[in-house]
Enzyme design. Sequence first.
Site, PDB file in Angstrom:
ATOM      1  CE1 TYR A 136      -3.647   2.439   0.990  1.00 34.80           C
ATOM      2  CE2 TYR A 136      -2.025   3.766   2.241  1.00 34.80           C
ATOM      3  CZ  TYR A 136      -3.239   3.478   1.917  1.00 34.80           C
ATOM      4  OH  TYR A 136      -3.841   4.886   2.024  1.00 34.80           O
ATOM      5  CD  GLU A 224      -6.432   4.588  -0.209  1.00 31.43           C
ATOM      6  OE1 GLU A 224      -6.527   4.346   0.735  1.00 31.43           O
ATOM      7  OE2 GLU A 224      -7.381   5.094  -0.873  1.00 31.43           O
TER       8      GLU A 224
END
Length: 415
Positions: A136, A224
């Site tokens: 991530y 993101e």
Amino acid sequence: MQRQLPLLPAKALMASQIRHLNLHEYQSKQLMAKHNINVQRFAIAETVDQAKNAAVGLKAHEIVIKAQIHAGGRGKGEFSSGLKSGVHLTKDPTKVPYLVEQMLGYKLKTKQTGEDGVLVSKVMIAEALDIAKETYFAILMDRDSGGPVMVGSPDGGVDIEQVAATNPDHIFKSVIDIDSGPTEKQTLDMAMKLGFKGKAVAEASEQMQNLYQLFLDVDAVQVEINPFGLTPQNQVVCFDAKISFDDNAAFKHPELQVMRDTTEENPREVEAEDCGLNYVGMEGNIGCLVNGAGLALATMDIIKLHGASPANFLDVGGGVTSKQVGQAFKILTEDKNVKTILVNIFGGIASCLTIAEGMVTALTEGPKIKVPIVVRLQGNQVAEAKECLRRSGLNLTLRDDLDEAAIASVKLASA
């Protein structure tokens, strides 16, 4: 709706998104590709023939077909055609038209769409890549740091909120100097903390640098990437992205505004925005027409206090015109749940008389409004406004006190 990450204190996040600018996955990939960020090869299709040609043209070992809607949970969704899942994999290009035929023109229902689902008008046909490692990575504005930060985790491909709750030590944060940007040392260090090794460390670092350039160029408040992955061929790829934008910088980016897809938005909210009104639909039965955001919130609160629920937030603003008042009434009455309209005005820059004249024009010259209307006016030219309403002969309930106006609205809505 803007999703904030719990890995930082809530007050530390300054993520305010343009309320209506919500990009589809393929649009995010288009932006990333322009910034030399590694994404899958893909094409967008609005017809079965386009999908067929795209599948053949990709010449990929495996193809992924993804329905393009703004809601999450597509993989576990269901189409009104009966097809299960909004994401399908196949190694046979001839199967793509059959799958796409059951997607386009049908509604896809997921855990985020509600019971009605969302009509699918586009599908993305992309090269399917195996993922050897999922991590991530995000860049976002951090109020405590006074600027952007990088946030990463070796645990990707899952909800980052879950990682923050169960393995907080797997969350890494690095503050970025807003003047110079992230240093090579910072991005290399982040890449290693995410678990990249060998040549992949340098590539991951380069991709982070390119993502920061995208962050700057589009005036984002959050970029993101989940998963920020590694293929078996040791290539770093950004498989999916969520980009949130600074609404105060919207005027600088007309190229982003043309990407806006209004088909999934509340049509009344779109119409209100076009008229220069601030409107948000809700689930109650008392329509609110108020000037000023603070007064609008107070009006909604007092309606709740007396046991009912507002049907909307509607701030017509301090510089409202008579024409906009008429447009506001039209938008309110298009909501079939509205049983009463409460007009709460404090005359200032826009006097009470301006509002009253707009009401009279809207209610006498426009389509007949069948729901009862309660009006509370105070402030600049209030006496003239009340006289204007009385002379009109309109069947209005006038109250001077906000509490009394709210009580009257609740009674009329339940009658």
